[in-house]
Scaffold this motif. Structure first.
Motif, PDB file in Angstrom:
ATOM      1  N   HIS B  37       0.833  -1.210   0.000  1.00  0.00           N
ATOM      2  CA  HIS B  37       0.000   0.000   0.000  1.00  0.00           C
ATOM      3  C   HIS B  37       0.864   1.256   0.000  1.00  0.00           C
ATOM      4  CE1 HIS B  37      -3.807  -1.993   0.325  1.00  0.00           C
ATOM      5  NE2 HIS B  37      -3.481  -2.607   1.454  1.00  0.00           N
ATOM      6  N   GLY B  38       1.976   1.186   0.716  1.00  0.00           N
ATOM      7  CA  GLY B  38       2.896   2.317   0.769  1.00  0.00           C
ATOM      8  C   GLY B  38       3.432   2.654  -0.616  1.00  0.00           C
ATOM      9  N   TRP B  39       3.807   1.619  -1.365  1.00  0.00           N
ATOM     10  CA  TRP B  39       4.353   1.862  -2.712  1.00  0.00           C
ATOM     11  C   TRP B  39       3.280   2.399  -3.645  1.00  0.00           C
ATOM     12  CZ3 TRP B  39       9.153   2.431  -2.411  1.00  0.00           C
ATOM     13  CH2 TRP B  39       9.894   1.699  -1.471  1.00  0.00           C
ATOM     14  N   GLU B  40       2.041   1.945  -3.433  1.00  0.00           N
ATOM     15  CA  GLU B  40       0.918   2.452  -4.230  1.00  0.00           C
ATOM     16  C   GLU B  40       0.716   3.957  -3.954  1.00  0.00           C
ATOM     17  OE1 GLU B  40      -0.774   1.481  -6.629  1.00  0.00           O
ATOM     18  OE2 GLU B  40      -2.419   2.932  -6.639  1.00  0.00           O
ATOM     19  N   ILE B  41       0.812   4.321  -2.678  1.00  0.00           N
ATOM     20  CA  ILE B  41       0.644   5.737  -2.320  1.00  0.00           C
ATOM     21  C   ILE B  41       1.727   6.585  -2.995  1.00  0.00           C
ATOM     22  CG2 ILE B  41       0.731   7.398  -0.411  1.00  0.00           C
ATOM     23  CD1 ILE B  41      -0.384   5.021   1.358  1.00  0.00           C
ATOM     24  N   VAL B  42       2.968   6.121  -2.897  1.00  0.00           N
ATOM     25  CA  VAL B  42       4.065   6.887  -3.499  1.00  0.00           C
ATOM     26  C   VAL B  42       3.854   7.014  -5.010  1.00  0.00           C
ATOM     27  CG1 VAL B  42       6.548   6.987  -3.911  1.00  0.00           C
ATOM     28  CG2 VAL B  42       5.696   6.283  -1.674  1.00  0.00           C
ATOM     29  N   ARG B  43       3.404   5.922  -5.638  1.00  0.00           N
ATOM     30  CA  ARG B  43       3.161   5.953  -7.077  1.00  0.00           C
ATOM     31  C   ARG B  43       2.155   7.057  -7.435  1.00  0.00           C
ATOM     32  NH1 ARG B  43       0.130   3.832 -11.082  1.00  0.00           N
ATOM     33  NH2 ARG B  43      -1.455   2.934  -9.726  1.00  0.00           N
ATOM     34  N   GLN B  44       1.113   7.167  -6.602  1.00  0.00           N
ATOM     35  CA  GLN B  44       0.059   8.140  -6.892  1.00  0.00           C
ATOM     36  C   GLN B  44       0.472   9.578  -6.605  1.00  0.00           C
ATOM     37  OE1 GLN B  44      -3.804   7.372  -6.734  1.00  0.00           O
ATOM     38  NE2 GLN B  44      -3.643   5.148  -6.879  1.00  0.00           N
ATOM     39  N   ILE B  45       1.257   9.758  -5.550  1.00  0.00           N
ATOM     40  CA  ILE B  45       1.574  11.141  -5.167  1.00  0.00           C
ATOM     41  C   ILE B  45       2.815  11.678  -5.890  1.00  0.00           C
ATOM     42  CG2 ILE B  45       0.455  10.985  -2.898  1.00  0.00           C
ATOM     43  CD1 ILE B  45       4.176  11.056  -2.881  1.00  0.00           C
ATOM     44  N   TYR B  46       3.568  10.778  -6.509  1.00  0.00           N
ATOM     45  CA  TYR B  46       4.861  11.179  -7.067  1.00  0.00           C
ATOM     46  C   TYR B  46       4.788  12.373  -8.032  1.00  0.00           C
ATOM     47  CZ  TYR B  46       9.632  10.876  -8.660  1.00  0.00           C
ATOM     48  OH  TYR B  46      10.932  11.187  -8.957  1.00  0.00           O
ATOM     49  N   PRO B  47       3.765  12.418  -8.912  1.00  0.00           N
ATOM     50  CA  PRO B  47       3.686  13.589  -9.812  1.00  0.00           C
ATOM     51  C   PRO B  47       3.524  14.918  -9.066  1.00  0.00           C
ATOM     52  CG  PRO B  47       2.216  11.832 -10.550  1.00  0.00           C
ATOM     53  CD  PRO B  47       2.705  11.437  -9.204  1.00  0.00           C
TER      54      PRO B  47
END
Lengths: 135, 328
Positions: B37-47
């Motif tokens: 879930h943490g990696w999913e969050i980073v993926r989404q917020i990265y932009p």
């Protein structure tokens, strides 16, 4: 070591109120550390608001409150209420200190998970937090 | 788990981007725990990252990093900028527990909603930070912090990971902690953009500043002359000058392209580090389950086979086509 398999319990150890006796809090903090937990120690003279904000920001599983001033019936209910307001009602709350038996029952009724009085072993504190924190 | 934390990565990412403190706190836990879930969050917020200024503080234990950081936070707040603080303390190699005590020096800011403080244990990472530090920095950045202050564990001479995370690096030293030869050594003395001699009311402060300046003068000339500042963090003395130096440094690295270059190399280091960490974990997990590995180990323990030959045998199994396998 695989981090996904290793999730340390995070515990805030806090001293609300005005008494300056932090030896007990430090002993408990040390014992929890030695039991493999990540202990966030906030120091003396914390207000209920400061403690709850720390629990929030640190995403703690549990908070241990050390109170030797006699003000526990004022401070602890306030902390419990603030935790609920912030949506942190699931955080395990324990209290340590010189707490009279009558107050223990009342504190537990309000939502404190356990109260440790003088003479309690650090093993008892560690075991309790381990079993109470369900991740 | 509470209402807000029960949601999926996408939900947490949305809340985090909206500035929700609890979502930020939970997201940091998830990346720290290497949770999907943490990696999913980073993926989404990265932009949504890249806007925050990242300033790293490093130096020996007890130099006053947390106190200095608290004073700097005060000044940044009065200038109206929101601050995220990430402080890293060591994990015990024996119990894997940690005592995180840097908040004590920051308690003035606990109730300021413009300040978000997170204590991290280094969880065995050796470079002065934790493996999740860069990811946590990204989360704070995406949550709208103008400034992220990153405090390393109290370091010795060689823990320089902070240069792979911060736009500007401040080295905090204290008087009486070594002569000019210490200041000449490789390692942490090579990494700062600003050097602070804290506890500057100490009688040895002036000679310390002199030693450091003369050591810096021995090096090749650079386009950024590293300032050596005196501070007394407990009173706030000199912290205004530190802020001014950091502002000047930021303008400098923005103007000459260093900031872009640095961030590129930070991200390159993070990608490489993630690849090697994951490979290493997968490999170790697979190896301990492998009967052949246990047999090889027994040969090493009984001195029939040396460690390097055992490693070469394993690598030949794992990477049969990799010619470089044994060169490492």
């Amino acid at each position: 070591m695989n981090a996904a398999e290793h999730r340390p319990i995070r515990v805030v150890v806090a001293k609300p109120g005005l008494d300056g006796h932090d030896r007990g809090a430090k002993i408990v903090a040390r014992a929890l550390r030695d039991a493999g937990m990540e202990v966030i120690y906030t120091g003396l003279h914390q207000t209920p608001e400061q403690i709850v904000e720390t629990v929030l920001q640190e995403d703690a599983d549990a908070v241990g409150l050390s109170i030797l001033s006699g003000a526990h019936m004022t401070l602890v209910p306030r902390i419990l209420a603030l935790l609920r307001t912030e949506g942190l009602g699931q955080v395990v709350v324990t209290v340590g200190g010189t707490i009279p038996a009558d107050d223990i029952a009342e504190l537990k009724g309000l939502g404190v998970s356990e109260v440790f009085t003088p003479g309690a072993s650090t093993e008892a504190v560690v075991d309790f937090i381990r079993s109470a924190v369900t991740r | 788990m509470s209402e807000a934390t029960a949601v999926d990565g996408a939900g947490l990412a949305r809340q985090l981007l909206a500035g929700d403190r609890r979502a930020l706190a939970r997201s940091i836990t998830l990346v720290e725990n290497d949770d999907p879930h943490g990696w999913e969050i980073v993926r989404q917020i990265y932009p949504h990252t890249g806007a925050a200024a990242i300033i790293g503080f490093t130096g020996p234990p007890g130099a006053g990093k947390s106190t200095l950081l608290g004073e700097l936070t005060r000044l940044e707040r009065s200038a109206g900028r929101s601050v995220g603080v990430l402080t890293v303390d060591p994990t015990s190699p024996f119990s894997s527990g940690a005592l995180l005590g840097d908040r004590i020096r920051l308690s003035d800011h606990f109730l300021d909603q413009g300040v978000f403080i997170r204590s991290m244990a280094n969880r065995g990472a050796l470079g002065g930070l934790s493996e999740a530090a860069l990811q946590a920095t990204l989360l704070m950045d995406a949550a709208g912090r103008d400034l992220v202050l990153l405090e390393t564990v109290g370091v010795g001479q060689a823990e320089v990971d902070v240069i792979n995370h911060a736009d500007s690096v401040v080295l905090v030293l204290t008087p009486g902690s070594g002569d000019s030869i210490q200041a000449l050594k490789a390692g942490v003395m090579e990494i700062p953009d600003v050097i602070v001699v804290n506890k500057a009311d100490h009688p040895l402060a002036d000679s310390m500043v002199r030693d450091i300046r003369s050591t810096l003068a021995l090096g090749p000339p650079r386009d950024w002359a590293i300032p050596v500042l005196r501070t007394i963090a407990t009173t706030g003395e000199g912290v205004g000058e530190l802020l001014a130096s950091l502002t000047e440094h930021r303008a400098h690295i923005q103007a000459n392209g260093t900031l872009t270059r640095r961030r590129g190399s930070h991200l390159r280091a993070e990608v490489l580090s993630l690849v090697s960490r994951r490979l290493r974990r997968d490999l170790e997990t697979a190896l301990v389950r492998e009967p052949g590995f246990v047999a090889l180990l027994e040969q090493v323990v009984s001195r029939q086979l040396d460690p390097a030959s055992a490693a070469a045998a394993i690598l030949a199994e794992v990477q049969p086509r990799n010619e470089h396998a044994s060169s490492d």
